[in-house]
Design an enzyme around this catalytic site. Structure first.
Site, PDB file in Angstrom:
ATOM      1  CE  LYS A  40      -0.454  -0.368   5.013  1.00  0.00           C
ATOM      2  NZ  LYS A  40      -1.285  -0.937   6.092  1.00  0.00           N
ATOM      3  NE  ARG A 134      -7.093  -0.172  10.748  1.00  0.00           N
ATOM      4  CZ  ARG A 134      -5.854  -0.305  10.273  1.00  0.00           C
ATOM      5  NH1 ARG A 134      -5.060   0.746  10.145  1.00  0.00           N
ATOM      6  NH2 ARG A 134      -5.391  -1.493   9.917  1.00  0.00           N
ATOM      7  CG  HIS A 164      -4.172  -4.643  11.749  1.00  0.00           C
ATOM      8  ND1 HIS A 164      -3.064  -5.244  11.191  1.00  0.00           N
ATOM      9  CD2 HIS A 164      -3.870  -3.317  11.803  1.00  0.00           C
ATOM     10  CE1 HIS A 164      -2.144  -4.334  10.929  1.00  0.00           C
ATOM     11  NE2 HIS A 164      -2.596  -3.156  11.298  1.00  0.00           N
ATOM     12  NE  ARG A 221      -2.889  -8.197   7.595  1.00  0.00           N
ATOM     13  CZ  ARG A 221      -3.438  -8.698   8.723  1.00  0.00           C
ATOM     14  NH1 ARG A 221      -3.976  -9.906   8.735  1.00  0.00           N
ATOM     15  NH2 ARG A 221      -3.450  -7.982   9.825  1.00  0.00           N
ATOM     16  CE1 TYR A 265      10.036  32.264   3.595  1.00  0.00           C
ATOM     17  CE2 TYR A 265      10.578  29.927   3.418  1.00  0.00           C
ATOM     18  CZ  TYR A 265      10.171  31.117   2.824  1.00  0.00           C
ATOM     19  OH  TYR A 265       9.913  31.154   1.487  1.00  0.00           O
ATOM     20  CB  CYS A 312      12.433  26.446   2.584  1.00  0.00           C
ATOM     21  SG  CYS A 312      13.615  27.500   3.430  1.00  0.00           S
ATOM     22  CG  MET A 313       7.333  24.098  -0.798  1.00  0.00           C
ATOM     23  SD  MET A 313       6.268  25.050  -1.893  1.00  0.00           S
ATOM     24  CE  MET A 313       5.104  25.767  -0.748  1.00  0.00           C
ATOM     25  CG  ASP A 314      10.412  24.334  -3.236  1.00  0.00           C
ATOM     26  OD1 ASP A 314       9.591  23.416  -3.273  1.00  0.00           O
ATOM     27  OD2 ASP A 314      10.124  25.546  -3.371  1.00  0.00           O
TER      28      ASP A 314
HETATM   29  C1  LIG Z   1      -0.566  -1.806   6.894  1.00  0.00           C
HETATM   30  C2  LIG Z   1      -1.111  -3.107   7.318  1.00  0.00           C
HETATM   31  C3  LIG Z   1      -0.267  -4.216   7.448  1.00  0.00           C
HETATM   32  C4  LIG Z   1       1.230  -4.114   7.354  1.00  0.00           C
HETATM   33  O1  LIG Z   1       1.731  -3.566   8.550  1.00  0.00           O
HETATM   34  P1  LIG Z   1       3.311  -3.571   8.845  1.00  0.00           P
HETATM   35  O2  LIG Z   1       3.401  -3.118  10.242  1.00  0.00           O
HETATM   36  O3  LIG Z   1       3.906  -2.610   7.891  1.00  0.00           O
HETATM   37  O4  LIG Z   1       3.762  -4.956   8.619  1.00  0.00           O
HETATM   38  C5  LIG Z   1      -0.841  -5.436   7.735  1.00  0.00           C
HETATM   39  N1  LIG Z   1      -2.168  -5.564   7.867  1.00  0.00           N
HETATM   40  C6  LIG Z   1      -3.015  -4.519   7.768  1.00  0.00           C
HETATM   41  C7  LIG Z   1      -4.460  -4.735   7.947  1.00  0.00           C
HETATM   42  C8  LIG Z   1      -2.515  -3.255   7.505  1.00  0.00           C
HETATM   43  O5  LIG Z   1      -3.343  -2.207   7.433  1.00  0.00           O
END
Ligand SMILES: *Cc1c(COP(=O)(O)O)cnc(C)c1O
Length: 367
Positions: A40, A134, A164, A221, A265, A312-314
């Site tokens: 992601k 969540r 999770h 995951r 700045y 700064c921005m850049d």
């Molecule tokens: C982002 C995410 C992960 C990965 O998490 P890490 O800590 O980067 O391994 C796994 N499962 C879900 C549901 C997530 O949102």
């Protein structure tokens, strides 16, 4: 992005390190648990196309993204394993879920009903909430959860259930107990529907896989650890794991600043003595955090150089008094020694945020 790279601010991605990291975790995690590469947010800023392709070449067959845009792009780039969308997708996209053979997470009963109302046999996995609050249905309400999973299994193409973990990266006693409790709740739900023989039953993120491995989870995951960073700064990673991201820039000019003058700045930095200051063409629009103003540092020719004044921005300015530095010299903002985890610690955030924030205008170079 033009195909030619002009040296200003750029990220180098070490695909060999990525591959090595994958192999290290593949060897560490029992073979009965498949790996799902979490790609992601453009693979945590590393570029999902190259990352996912590298993972696919390593034999990875499962990928996770946050939304349908990422999922479609991944499929179009030739990723052919399971692509799980971990978050919300509008049911207006039901046709695309089918067309691109995507697996959608079900958030709750109402969302499930919306999916059912599309009259399409959408591939999905049900999120089970075990304490993070969540997404997902309440796993502690075992009877209801079981009933709901059986209801969905009849009408949609239910591929699995997952939960999770929210404190698996911490190693104090309280957190460890909470993680155990989460796994226990989830495994009870999984047991109650074991006769359905759902393909994927999973509870482990990076920290879970490393510190709370559970053999009931047939999928791990993995996100942050594949990129060579730590779920929490105090964690220890297996030997050989290396950060995949380096971030570089150049010295664009060097100037003298006299004692008493201010820099940048808001005039937040005042020179206590005559100084030599270098300007670097990287700023917060490149994703370099403005919170690093006056407290962050970079490396030039291996020498540590402190940020002076506001980022700064850049551009930003750094103190190079007494350092051997010339115009066009390479500047290291992040590398395998000074990592995103180290930078994150300075500003009280996590490595995840540092690398996800490196903006699109910073070219990614693959090695
Ligand atoms: C982002 C995410 C992960 C990965 O998490 P890490 O800590 O980067 O391994 C796994 N499962 C879900 C549901 C997530 O949102």
């Amino acid at each position: 992005m033009t195909s030619k790279m002009y040296k200003r601010s750029w990220v180098e991605i070490d695909l060999e390190a990525l591959e090595d990291n994958y192999k290290i975790y593949r060897n560490l995690i029992p073979a009965t648990t498949q790996i799902m590469a979490v790609v992601k947010a453009d693979a945590y800023g590393c570029g999902y196309e190259q990352v996912a392709k590298t993972m696919q070449e390593c034999g990875c067959k499962n990928f996770a993204v946050s939304n349908i845009y990422e999922a479609i792009e991944l499929r179009q780039k030739g990723i052919n394993g399971q692509i799980l969308i971990l978050g919300y997708t509008s049911v207006d996209a039901a046709d695309e879920l089918i067309k691109y053979d995507l697996t959608q997470t079900i958030l709750d009963e109402e969302y499930a009903n919306d999916l059912i109302a599309t009259n399409k046999k959408i591939k999905c996995q049900y999120a089970i909430d075990t304490g993070m609050n969540r997404i997902g249905i309440d796993g502690e309400n075992l009877k209801e959860a079981e009933k709901e999973i059986r209801r969905i299994n009849k009408v949609l193409d239910l591929k699995g259930i997952f939960t999770h973990l929210c404190v698996a990266d911490a190693n104090d006693e309280n957190s460890n107990l909470f993680t155990k409790k989460q796994l226990n709740i989830f495994n009870k739900v999984a047991d109650s529907v074991s006769d359905l023989k759902l393909e994927y039953i999973h509870s482990l993120n990076s920290a879970g896989s490393l510190f709370h491995y559970d053999e009931n989870s047939n999928l791990a995951r993995l996100g942050i650890v594949l990129y060579g960073l730590k779920p929490d700064y105090n964690d220890t990673l297996p030997e050989g794991v290396k950060p995949v991201i380096s971030w570089k820039s150049v010295v664009s000019m060097i100037k003298e600043v006299k004692a008493g003058e201010t820099i940048g700045y808001g005039r937040t930095y005042t020179a206590k003595q005559n100084m030599k200051v270098a300007t670097i063409p990287t700023g917060y629009a490149d994703g370099y955090s403005r919170y690093l103003s006056n407290i962050g540092h970079v490396y030039i020719n291996g020498q540590k150089s402190n940020i002076v004044g506001k980022v700064c921005m850049d551009q930003m300015m750094v103190d190079v008094t007494n350092l051997k530095v010339g115009r066009n010299d390479e500047v290291v903002l992040l590398d395998q020694t000074y990592t995103a985890d180290d930078m994150a610690k300075t500003i009280n955030t996590i490595g995840y945020e540092i690398i996800c924030n490196i903006s699109k205008r910073v070219p990614r170079i693959y090695k």
